[in-house]
Design an enzyme around this catalytic site. Structure first.
Site, PDB file in Angstrom:
ATOM      1  CG  HIS A 123      -1.914  -1.129   1.214  1.00 63.20           C
ATOM      2  ND1 HIS A 123      -2.563  -1.560   2.343  1.00 63.20           N
ATOM      3  CD2 HIS A 123      -2.365  -1.912   0.206  1.00 63.20           C
ATOM      4  CE1 HIS A 123      -3.366  -2.573   2.038  1.00 63.20           C
ATOM      5  NE2 HIS A 123      -3.264  -2.811   0.747  1.00 63.20           N
ATOM      6  N   GLY A 191      -1.448  -9.507  12.504  1.00 63.12           N
ATOM      7  CA  GLY A 191      -2.011  -8.189  12.809  1.00 63.12           C
ATOM      8  C   GLY A 191      -2.802  -7.563  11.693  1.00 63.12           C
ATOM      9  CB  SER A 193      -9.130  -6.416  10.487  1.00 68.15           C
ATOM     10  OG  SER A 193      -8.994  -5.548   9.359  1.00 68.15           O
TER      11      SER A 193
END
Ligand code: BV8
Ligand code: ZN
Length: 247
Positions: A123, A191, A193
């Site tokens: 990202h 870590g 979601s």
């Protein structure tokens, strides 16, 4: 250490010790113990607006000043954060494998700061700023103080070198992630979601071709459904324990 945690750690350590091609996928949770707010925890809001809403080309086009205030706040925040034991454990794991990929959704640069080398920044990164139109780019730390910095070459708006929602991922990062998903024997997911695509699908894709999946998180996520073992606890504590058991 409770018995099931011990058992799960041993299972995960056996999987990692038996592999020679390992992929790691990390999300905001690995940087939480360094003080970097996660996206969907309470830190995911800024002046009442959700990070998800601000991290879009639409928000930038309609209100570049607000979006820049949000990013300057996060860029400034990075000056005081340091890698934690979770980042360091992954850096220590890397040289043990002939093929190792550290695919991160994070834009905080903490994996490289911890010494990881084969890092794929899916990202983008807050450390860099680029022009919206031309090839101009600069270090975010060198940005002029203007509320909406302009490109010195073409006068268009400068923007953080991150991938916003609705934007394509950088092709070279996607290629690296694709290779990791295709070639790894084990994927360690830490870590995240498991909400943001395409990263949220990597574990399922790797598993569908036979890779073993290990998840580290404080709680169950959609990725837990495809994990061979889920280590419930903070990455900063679980990863060093896992590293120790890998011998
Ligand atoms: C794309 C950079 C092609 C910016 C980020 C359906 C409808 C609408 C849209 C879509 C759709 N399907 C796919 C999409 C597109 C969209 C998407 O996935 N939307 C979701 C929300 C549905 N995806 C995209 O747009 C991507 N591009 O797909 O291109 C395309 C184009 C157009 C349309 C379709 C397809 C680009 C996505 C990139 C977005 N940019 N970041 C910035 O940072 O400002 S994503 C952002 O979320 C961060 O990078 C963050 O890392 C990432 C993922 O979140 P997590 O890392 O998982 O963080 P989160 O806070 O959610 O969770 C933290 C976890 O850690 C929790 O589980 C918590 O329990 C755990 N934790 C906390 N503390 C600890 C811990 N674990 C261990 N130890 C701890 N101590
Ligand atoms: Zn320009």
């Amino acid at each position: 250490m409770v018995a099931d945690e011990r058992r799960d750690l041993l299972t995960a350590a056996e999987m990692l010790s038996a592999a020679d091609r390992v992929a790691v996928l990390t999300g905001a949770g690995i940087s939480a113990e360094s003080g970097v707010p996660t996206f969907r925890g309470e830190g995911g809001f800024w002046r009442g607006r959700s990070a998800m809403e601000l991290a879009t080309p639409g928000a930038f086009a309609s209100d570049p000043k607000d979006v820049w205030e949000f990013y300057r706040f996060r860029i400034a925040g990075l000056a005081d954060v340091r890698p934690n034991d979770g980042h360091r454990a992954l850096a220590a794991l890397e040289p043990r494998y002939e093929k190792f990929w550290l695919v991160t959704q994070n834009v905080d640069g903490l994996h490289r700061a911890a010494g990881s080398r084969r890092v794929i920044e899916l990202h983008g990164t807050l450390a860099e700023t680029r022009c919206r139109s031309c090839a101009y780019r600069c270090a975010s730390a060198d940005l002029p103080a203007d509320p909406v910095p302009l490109c010195p070459d073409c006068d268009d708006l400068l923007r953080p070198d991150v991938v916003w929602f609705g934007e394509q991922l950088p092709p070279e990062a996607l290629e690296g992630a694709d290779e990791a998903v295709r070639e790894c024997q084990v994927m360690l997911v830490v870590g995240t979601s498991g909400v943001v695509e395409p990263a949220a699908s990597f574990a399922r894709w790797a598993r569908s071709r036979g890779a073993g999946i290990i998840e580290v998180n404080l709680e169950a996520t959609p990725i837990s459904e495809v994990a061979d073992v889920t280590l419930l606890g903070p990455a900063g504590a679980m990863l060093p324990k896992l590293l120790e058991l890998c011998g």
